[in-house]
Design an enzyme around this catalytic site. Structure first.
Site, PDB file in Angstrom:
ATOM      1  N   LYS A 185       4.982   4.819  -1.289  1.00  0.00           N
ATOM      2  CA  LYS A 185       5.287   6.242  -1.466  1.00  0.00           C
ATOM      3  C   LYS A 185       6.733   6.573  -1.114  1.00  0.00           C
ATOM      4  O   LYS A 185       7.335   7.460  -1.721  1.00  0.00           O
ATOM      5  CB  LYS A 185       4.337   7.098  -0.630  1.00  0.00           C
ATOM      6  N   ARG A 204       0.830  -1.201   0.000  1.00  0.00           N
ATOM      7  CA  ARG A 204       0.000   0.000   0.000  1.00  0.00           C
ATOM      8  C   ARG A 204       0.873   1.263   0.000  1.00  0.00           C
ATOM      9  O   ARG A 204       1.802   1.389  -0.786  1.00  0.00           O
ATOM     10  CB  ARG A 204      -0.989  -0.043   1.153  1.00  0.00           C
ATOM     11  N   SER A 205       0.596   2.206   0.906  1.00  0.00           N
ATOM     12  CA  SER A 205       1.278   3.503   0.843  1.00  0.00           C
ATOM     13  C   SER A 205       2.739   3.462   1.264  1.00  0.00           C
ATOM     14  O   SER A 205       3.434   4.468   1.121  1.00  0.00           O
ATOM     15  CB  SER A 205       0.534   4.537   1.687  1.00  0.00           C
ATOM     16  N   ALA A 206       3.219   2.340   1.772  1.00  0.00           N
ATOM     17  CA  ALA A 206       4.663   2.237   1.977  1.00  0.00           C
ATOM     18  C   ALA A 206       5.399   2.396   0.650  1.00  0.00           C
ATOM     19  O   ALA A 206       6.592   2.720   0.625  1.00  0.00           O
ATOM     20  CB  ALA A 206       5.020   0.909   2.640  1.00  0.00           C
TER      21      ALA A 206
END
Length: 387
Positions: free
Chosen positions: A71, A67-69
């Site tokens: 980013k 997921r947003s890791a």
């Protein structure tokens, strides 16, 4: 419950915490990796590859969507391009991507884009999963979107739009997609099991993910402000809900087409060691490879946004693309920087101690910035260091 892998002498508390994540905190399948000064000192895995308990046991090379890791990996690309002299962080985004200047965004800089200050966390018309996977459609939607605030004057988490912001900027500067650039310039040289755009030949290594119930109460967002992020998310008109719903309906994270798309805000796939090794190379040398020079490292973890977050509601702190240590994103120490994935995954580095950390799981919770399982592992790392 059997935990596989090894820990270096002194890091036994991490094994204990990892085991407790299964026996007391409900983990189904997970892995954790810790590097110190460029060498792996913790490499543990356990449970099943699929969240429902079916299929094969988790293996050392099992990968999961983080997921947003993702980013944190995506943010490194513009920073590395700036380090190489190919990109000016203080230049307007429109200098590289002219269409982005529309609707009052002409003053938004690359620095604003990285630090969640670009003002476009939501879209007036959300994209379907199929549309979101088309980088040209995503970029055009963000470029045409009027900002929710004057770019550069405030910050708010760009939960989904960060994909098209970073992806299109990199494509305009390099001529390559961001997933290709990461594969060629980061994952390849470091030998990382980490992808933004999963190759079909690696699909068999990725388990099924899903939501799981949290047996414990609390979490990083338990201190309720006047309006909690949960309440804001429940309001269809709120910027919070609209930011997370920039792709509607939510994609099926187990779908092969979604995993093959390049959405650097949300769909990176990695092993725990891949995440930890990446962060180790940001702060030091790993088998002869170092990514960030000292100046780039300091720029990445210098505070660029702080205070009430227009999307997450609570106070947040960001460097250039990285969450910084704070009450809503507790990491190892005040100098740590990295990025969580909503409901589970986490990668970060702590330059002062030489620690780089990666945790991946197939069971996601409702936490936004900090997960109890990752936090338990961080506390164990701190205890192993004598803190």
């Amino acid at each position: 419950m059997v935990v596989n892998g090894t820990v270096a002498e002194g890091f036994e508390p991490v094994r204990d915490a990892f085991l407790r994540n299964f026996t007391a905190l409900g983990d189904r399948g997970a892995a954790v990796s810790v590097y110190r000064h460029g060498r792996e000192v913790v490499g543990l895995w356990g449970g099943t590859r699929d969240v429902d308990g079916g299929g094969e046991p988790w293996q050392r090379d099992t990968a999961q969507i983080v997921r947003s890791a993702t980013k944190g990996v995506a943010a490194s690309v513009p920073l590395l391009l700036a380090q190489r002299g190919q990109l000016d962080l203080d230049a307007p985004v429109g200098a590289y991507w002219p269409e982005f200047k529309a609707r009052g965004k002409e003053r938004a800089t690359v620095r604003d884009l990285l630090a969640h200050r670009a003002g476009v966390p939501a879209l007036d018309r959300p994209l379907t999963p199929a549309e979101a996977a088309d980088p040209e459609l995503g970029a055009a939607a963000v470029a045409a979107q009027p900002p929710a605030w004057e770019p550069g004057t405030d910050h708010g988490y760009h939960a989904q739009t960060y994909s098209w912001l970073t992806g299109e900027l990199v494509r305009r500067v390099t001529g390559r997609s961001i997933g290709t650039w990461i594969a060629d310039e980061i994952a390849g040289p470091l030998g990382l099991d980490l992808w933004v755009g999963l190759p079909g030949a690696r699909a068999h290594r990725v388990g099924r993910v899903g939501g799981i119930e949290a047996p414990e109460a609390g979490g990083a967002l338990r201190a309720r402000p006047k309006r909690s992020v949960t309440e804001a998310y429940a309001d269809p008109a709120s910027l919070t809900r609209r930011a997370f719903a920039a792709i509607t309906p939510l994609p099926d994270e187990n779908d092969a087409a979604y995993r093959a798309a390049e959405l650097p805000a949300s769909n990176g796939i990695a092993t725990a060691e891949g995440l930890a090794r990446f962060y180790a190379a940001l702060t030091g040398e790993v088998d002869g490879v170092r990514l960030f020079g000292p100046a780039t490292l300091e720029s990445a973890r210098t505070e660029h946004s702080a205070g009430p977050d227009r999307v997450l509601v609570v106070n947040t702190r960001f460097g250039l693309g990285y969450m910084l240590h704070g009450s809503t994103s507790p990491l190892l120490s005040p100098g740590s920087f990295g990025h969580p994935g909503r409901g589970g995954a986490l990668g970060f580095a702590d330059p002062e101690s030489g620690i780089a950390f990666g945790y991946v799981t197939n069971g996601f919770r409702t936490s936004v910035t900090a997960d109890a399982r990752a936090q338990a592992l961080i506390r164990a790392v701190r205890a192993s260091l004598g803190g």
